[in-house]
Design a protein around this motif. Structure first.
Motif, PDB file in Angstrom:
ATOM      1  N   GLN A 165       0.804  -1.218   0.000  1.00 18.28           N
ATOM      2  CA  GLN A 165       0.000   0.000   0.000  1.00 18.28           C
ATOM      3  C   GLN A 165       0.838   1.270   0.000  1.00 18.28           C
ATOM      4  O   GLN A 165       0.314   2.365  -0.199  1.00 18.28           O
ATOM      5  N   THR A 166       2.137   1.134   0.212  1.00 17.14           N
ATOM      6  CA  THR A 166       3.045   2.283   0.174  1.00 17.14           C
ATOM      7  C   THR A 166       4.317   1.884  -0.541  1.00 17.14           C
ATOM      8  O   THR A 166       4.612   0.684  -0.691  1.00 17.14           O
ATOM      9  N   MET A 167       5.095   2.875  -0.974  1.00 13.66           N
ATOM     10  CA  MET A 167       6.366   2.595  -1.652  1.00 13.66           C
ATOM     11  C   MET A 167       7.341   1.903  -0.705  1.00 13.66           C
ATOM     12  O   MET A 167       8.070   1.001  -1.106  1.00 13.66           O
ATOM     13  N   THR A 168       7.339   2.310   0.550  1.00 20.35           N
ATOM     14  CA  THR A 168       8.240   1.687   1.533  1.00 20.35           C
ATOM     15  C   THR A 168       7.918   0.207   1.689  1.00 20.35           C
ATOM     16  O   THR A 168       8.827  -0.637   1.710  1.00 20.35           O
ATOM     17  N   GLN A 169       6.641  -0.120   1.790  1.00 22.38           N
ATOM     18  CA  GLN A 169       6.248  -1.530   1.894  1.00 22.38           C
ATOM     19  C   GLN A 169       6.713  -2.314   0.669  1.00 22.38           C
ATOM     20  O   GLN A 169       7.263  -3.414   0.802  1.00 22.38           O
ATOM     21  N   LEU A 170       6.507  -1.753  -0.503  1.00 21.76           N
ATOM     22  CA  LEU A 170       6.870  -2.457  -1.728  1.00 21.76           C
ATOM     23  C   LEU A 170       8.365  -2.694  -1.803  1.00 21.76           C
ATOM     24  O   LEU A 170       8.819  -3.783  -2.202  1.00 21.76           O
ATOM     25  N   ILE A 171       9.161  -1.703  -1.415  1.00 18.81           N
ATOM     26  CA  ILE A 171      10.623  -1.860  -1.438  1.00 18.81           C
ATOM     27  C   ILE A 171      11.061  -2.948  -0.461  1.00 18.81           C
ATOM     28  O   ILE A 171      11.897  -3.800  -0.789  1.00 18.81           O
ATOM     29  N   VAL A 172      10.495  -2.949   0.744  1.00 15.30           N
ATOM     30  CA  VAL A 172      10.851  -3.966   1.748  1.00 15.30           C
ATOM     31  C   VAL A 172      10.462  -5.360   1.267  1.00 15.30           C
ATOM     32  O   VAL A 172      11.250  -6.316   1.367  1.00 15.30           O
ATOM     33  N   PHE A 173       9.260  -5.489   0.719  1.00 16.63           N
ATOM     34  CA  PHE A 173       8.811  -6.803   0.232  1.00 16.63           C
ATOM     35  C   PHE A 173       9.645  -7.253  -0.964  1.00 16.63           C
ATOM     36  O   PHE A 173       9.900  -8.449  -1.128  1.00 16.63           O
ATOM     37  N   ARG A 174      10.078  -6.309  -1.803  1.00 13.53           N
ATOM     38  CA  ARG A 174      10.944  -6.666  -2.934  1.00 13.53           C
ATOM     39  C   ARG A 174      12.286  -7.201  -2.426  1.00 13.53           C
ATOM     40  O   ARG A 174      12.850  -8.144  -3.000  1.00 13.53           O
ATOM     41  N   ALA A 175      12.807  -6.607  -1.361  1.00 16.59           N
ATOM     42  CA  ALA A 175      14.069  -7.077  -0.787  1.00 16.59           C
ATOM     43  C   ALA A 175      13.923  -8.502  -0.267  1.00 16.59           C
ATOM     44  O   ALA A 175      14.791  -9.359  -0.501  1.00 16.59           O
ATOM     45  N   LEU A 176      12.828  -8.781   0.420  1.00 17.43           N
ATOM     46  CA  LEU A 176      12.592 -10.128   0.938  1.00 17.43           C
ATOM     47  C   LEU A 176      12.316 -11.108  -0.195  1.00 17.43           C
ATOM     48  O   LEU A 176      12.746 -12.269  -0.154  1.00 17.43           O
ATOM     49  N   GLN A 177      11.618 -10.656  -1.226  1.00 16.34           N
ATOM     50  CA  GLN A 177      11.397 -11.500  -2.391  1.00 16.34           C
ATOM     51  C   GLN A 177      12.736 -11.849  -3.046  1.00 16.34           C
ATOM     52  O   GLN A 177      12.930 -12.956  -3.554  1.00 16.34           O
ATOM     53  N   GLY A 178      13.679 -10.906  -3.016  1.00 12.20           N
ATOM     54  CA  GLY A 178      15.003 -11.146  -3.592  1.00 12.20           C
ATOM     55  C   GLY A 178      15.756 -12.276  -2.920  1.00 12.20           C
ATOM     56  O   GLY A 178      16.537 -12.987  -3.559  1.00 12.20           O
ATOM     57  N   ILE A 179      15.529 -12.466  -1.604  1.00 16.63           N
ATOM     58  CA  ILE A 179      16.163 -13.589  -0.900  1.00 16.63           C
ATOM     59  C   ILE A 179      15.669 -14.905  -1.489  1.00 16.63           C
ATOM     60  O   ILE A 179      16.448 -15.820  -1.764  1.00 16.63           O
ATOM     61  N   GLY A 180      14.353 -14.995  -1.692  1.00 13.17           N
ATOM     62  CA  GLY A 180      13.800 -16.202  -2.299  1.00 13.17           C
ATOM     63  C   GLY A 180      14.296 -16.404  -3.717  1.00 13.17           C
ATOM     64  O   GLY A 180      14.628 -17.525  -4.120  1.00 13.17           O
ATOM     65  N   GLY A 181      14.359 -15.319  -4.491  1.00 10.31           N
ATOM     66  CA  GLY A 181      14.857 -15.418  -5.862  1.00 10.31           C
ATOM     67  C   GLY A 181      16.301 -15.856  -5.904  1.00 10.31           C
ATOM     68  O   GLY A 181      16.704 -16.655  -6.765  1.00 10.31           O
ATOM     69  N   SER A 182      17.104 -15.358  -4.981  1.00 10.61           N
ATOM     70  CA  SER A 182      18.508 -15.750  -4.893  1.00 10.61           C
ATOM     71  C   SER A 182      18.646 -17.242  -4.619  1.00 10.61           C
ATOM     72  O   SER A 182      19.472 -17.932  -5.230  1.00 10.61           O
ATOM     73  N   ALA A 183      17.817 -17.740  -3.697  1.00 13.97           N
ATOM     74  CA  ALA A 183      17.862 -19.166  -3.363  1.00 13.97           C
ATOM     75  C   ALA A 183      17.472 -20.028  -4.556  1.00 13.97           C
ATOM     76  O   ALA A 183      18.129 -21.041  -4.843  1.00 13.97           O
ATOM     77  N   LEU A 184      16.430 -19.626  -5.269  1.00 14.45           N
ATOM     78  CA  LEU A 184      16.006 -20.407  -6.432  1.00 14.45           C
ATOM     79  C   LEU A 184      17.111 -20.438  -7.480  1.00 14.45           C
ATOM     80  O   LEU A 184      17.389 -21.478  -8.097  1.00 14.45           O
ATOM     81  N   TYR A 185      17.751 -19.306  -7.701  1.00 12.60           N
ATOM     82  CA  TYR A 185      18.849 -19.222  -8.673  1.00 12.60           C
ATOM     83  C   TYR A 185      19.976 -20.178  -8.303  1.00 12.60           C
ATOM     84  O   TYR A 185      20.419 -21.001  -9.121  1.00 12.60           O
ATOM     85  N   SER A 186      20.459 -20.108  -7.071  1.00 17.23           N
ATOM     86  CA  SER A 186      21.616 -20.904  -6.679  1.00 17.23           C
ATOM     87  C   SER A 186      21.282 -22.389  -6.538  1.00 17.23           C
ATOM     88  O   SER A 186      22.041 -23.258  -6.975  1.00 17.23           O
ATOM     89  N   LEU A 187      20.114 -22.697  -5.964  1.00 14.60           N
ATOM     90  CA  LEU A 187      19.768 -24.090  -5.686  1.00 14.60           C
ATOM     91  C   LEU A 187      19.416 -24.875  -6.941  1.00 14.60           C
ATOM     92  O   LEU A 187      19.596 -26.101  -6.983  1.00 14.60           O
ATOM     93  N   VAL A 188      18.932 -24.201  -7.970  1.00 12.38           N
ATOM     94  CA  VAL A 188      18.636 -24.902  -9.224  1.00 12.38           C
ATOM     95  C   VAL A 188      19.906 -25.538  -9.791  1.00 12.38           C
ATOM     96  O   VAL A 188      19.903 -26.705 -10.205  1.00 12.38           O
ATOM     97  N   PHE A 189      21.004 -24.812  -9.775  1.00 13.94           N
ATOM     98  CA  PHE A 189      22.239 -25.355 -10.336  1.00 13.94           C
ATOM     99  C   PHE A 189      22.883 -26.384  -9.402  1.00 13.94           C
ATOM    100  O   PHE A 189      23.541 -27.321  -9.860  1.00 13.94           O
ATOM    101  N   VAL A 190      22.682 -26.214  -8.096  1.00  8.22           N
ATOM    102  CA  VAL A 190      23.123 -27.247  -7.151  1.00  8.22           C
ATOM    103  C   VAL A 190      22.376 -28.546  -7.435  1.00  8.22           C
ATOM    104  O   VAL A 190      22.950 -29.637  -7.436  1.00  8.22           O
ATOM    105  N   ALA A 191      21.075 -28.432  -7.690  1.00  7.33           N
ATOM    106  CA  ALA A 191      20.250 -29.614  -7.963  1.00  7.33           C
ATOM    107  C   ALA A 191      20.703 -30.323  -9.236  1.00  7.33           C
ATOM    108  O   ALA A 191      20.739 -31.560  -9.289  1.00  7.33           O
ATOM    109  N   ILE A 192      21.042 -29.584 -10.258  1.00 10.53           N
ATOM    110  CA  ILE A 192      21.487 -30.208 -11.507  1.00 10.53           C
ATOM    111  C   ILE A 192      22.757 -31.009 -11.285  1.00 10.53           C
ATOM    112  O   ILE A 192      22.884 -32.151 -11.747  1.00 10.53           O
TER     113      ILE A 192
END
Length: 549
Positions: free
Chosen positions: A107-134
């Motif tokens: 509902q605010t820009m601050t909320q969106l920025i914070v949630f994007r940062a936390l979403q980035g942690i999940g995105g980072s994990a998916l990126y790294s773990l996919v290649f570990v899995a292969i």
């Protein structure tokens, strides 16, 4: 909870083709959303931030994601050694999904920025773990094929991201950028939950946690935050010589030094599995490769983040149109990577990198010469083709240099480090460009806009349409001059990378590894460490094999 103990080799050998293909499909979808969320928001930045009356914070929607995406690459890869690959990748998939939905509800820009940062942690994990899995699940003889299949994600994500972001922003609600992750991630979780086997080396989670570098992990994510904050906010909300900017940047540098010292101690004085083994930096090739990859990240992310904003602010295009105009870069990047793979059969990777960095510099230089009026020059497309081709051409050589200059046991952390420095380079470049942009706007707009209008222009593009035609054109020219200056800065950094590429070639020639390539040497090993044959005294390489370059 760790995966149930099982023999990894037996699991891989006994896995049916159907289950393997379901796993690959799940990994492909996971990596797709992780990669696409780095670019899909770029063409919607102006509209999203204008809705929240925070145009001057637009870049943070990208930087926040890149910051955590970069910082957690190595930590998340190592976490699979503690809690098991299956449990870890499923947990982080759910984490990514939760904060994607949180972004959609902000509902605010601050909320969106914070949630994007936390979403980035999940995105980072998916990126790294996919290649570990292969590496862990695919038969060694087929790793190259399946890695190529999964890596096709990047070409598609770069192609679809900006266009899809523009279409969604212009034709529906920008929140669909995040809502659409729900069915994609949900499908990936279902596939992996059903098909992925549990892997374990027989140790308990407690035993495996003992060797985990917890302090190093905490330090690795602490230093980029204040450093990037200083770069992002300097000249925007705070002066460069203000106490806040100086304090945060000094804090970032000090924490980086502490991280380096701690990892040195952990590497040489303890039995911990150091998050970043400092022994990697004993090899001059590795150091130069990391520096070069850092510099490569700067033009790479500048293209996908700043260029769409230029089209909208200077040429007054819609977000959708900006995404379409970016297609020459997104289409040519995978083409360049394929050409680099073909060239590697006949030309040494060192020469390929020198050619690639030179091509990128030419492309950036040409883009920095574009006119600053509202008309879109046809030359823009040609300049994008040159730049995109160079960016794709540059990527493969770095992994060849890495795998022919480090020990086998460091291959995974080396790969994570390469990905980390490229993303960090991009985040730094975006921060520098944003700070420069706001500084130049303050000066350039003062000639014909009031302080209140300047403030409104920085916060939202809603004022632009209400300005007289002449003022609107002048506004576009000021924005154009700003983006020209930004590209000139990036050009200087790209030229520096040309010099580093030449240095890498010289180092490898002296070390006797010039023109060598990584190879598999046995069926049951992904890579095997071999002694280098030639000068440089005792350097060990991973699967080095001579070639005539």
């Amino acid at each position: 909870m760790a995966d149930q103990p099982s023999n990894s080799a037996s699991v891989v050998l006994n896995m049916s083709a159907t289950k393997l293909h379901l796993i690959i499909a799940g990994l492909w979808l996971s990596l797709f959303v992780s990669a696409m969320d780095t670019t899909i928001i770029t063409t919607g930045l102006i509209k999203i931030s204008s809705e929240f009356q925070a145009l001057d914070q637009a870049a943070w929607l990208v930087t926040a994601y890149l910051l955590t995406y970069n910082s957690f690459l190595i930590i998340t890869a190592k976490s699979s050694d503690i809690w098991g690959l299956k449990a870890t990748i499923l947990s982080f998939s759910a984490f990514f999904l939760v904060f994607s939905m949180a972004c959609s509800a902000a509902q605010t820009m601050t909320q969106l920025i914070v949630f994007r940062a936390l979403q980035g942690i999940g995105g980072s994990a998916l990126y790294s773990l996919v290649f570990v899995a292969i590496v862990k699940l695919v038969d060694p003889s087929k790793i190259a094929f399946y890695s190529g299949v999964v890596s096709s994600v990047f070409a598609l994500a770069n192609l679809l991201g900006p266009v899809l972001g523009g279409v969604i922003t212009d034709r529906t609600n920008w929140r669909w950028i995040f809502w659409m992750n729900g069915p994609i991630v949900g499908t990936a979780i279902a596939l992996l939950l059903y098909a992925m086997p549990g892997l374990s080396n027989g140790k308990s989670s407690k035993e495996r946690f003992r060797d985990f570098d917890v302090v190093g992990g905490a330090l690795s994510v602490s230093w980029p935050i204040p450093l990037l904050f200083g770069l992002q906010e300097a000249g925007v909300h705070y002066e460069w010589d203000s106490a806040i900017i100086i304090g945060t940047m000094v804090t970032g540098v000090v924490l980086l030094a502490v991280f380096g010292l701690y990892e040195t101690w952990a590497t040489y004085r303890t039995k911990l599995d150091a998050l970043f083994p400092v022994r990697l930096l004993e090899n001059p090739t590795t150091v130069a490769t990391l520096i070069s990859m850092f510099l490569l990240g700067m033009p790479f992310y500048t293209m996908f983040i700043q260029l769409p904003q230029r089209f909208q602010s200077v040429n007054f295009t819609t977000a959708e149109r900006a995404g379409i105009l970016l297609l020459p870069v997104t289409l040519m990047t995978p083409v360049g990577a394929v050409v680099a793979g073909v060239m590697d059969r006949w030309i040494a990777a060192e020469y390929v990198l020198i050619l690639a960095t030179s091509t990128i510099s030419i492309g950036i230089g040409l883009l920095s010469s574009l006119p600053v009026d509202a008309h879109i020059s046809n030359a823009t497309y040609a300049y994008e083709v040159v730049t995109g081709f160079g960016l794709g051409l540059a990527s493969p050589p770095y992994f060849i240099f890495l795998y022919t200059s480090i020990h086998e046991r460091d291959a995974s952390v080396g790969t994570g480090s390469l990905n980390m420095v490229r993303t960090l380079g991009g985040a730094v470049a975006v921060a520098i460009c944003t700070a420069l942009h706001h500084s130049l706007l303050q000066t350039g707009l003062a000639d014909f806009l009031s302080p209140e209008q300047i403030s409104s222009v920085k916060e939202s593009n809603g004022l632009v349409s209400s300005l007289p035609a002449e003022s609107r054109l002048r506004l576009g020219r000021v924005f154009g001059s700003s983006y020209k200056k930004q590209l000139q800065v990036v050009l200087g950094l790209s030229l520096l990378n040309c010099v580093v590429a030449i240095i890498i070639a010289g180092i490898r020639k002296r070390a006797g590894t010039f023109g060598k390539r990584p190879v598999r040497t046995e069926e049951n090993e992904f890579m095997k460490t071999a002694e280098k044959g030639g000068g440089g005294g005792g350097e060990q390489v991973v699967g080095a094999k001579g070639s005539s370059g």
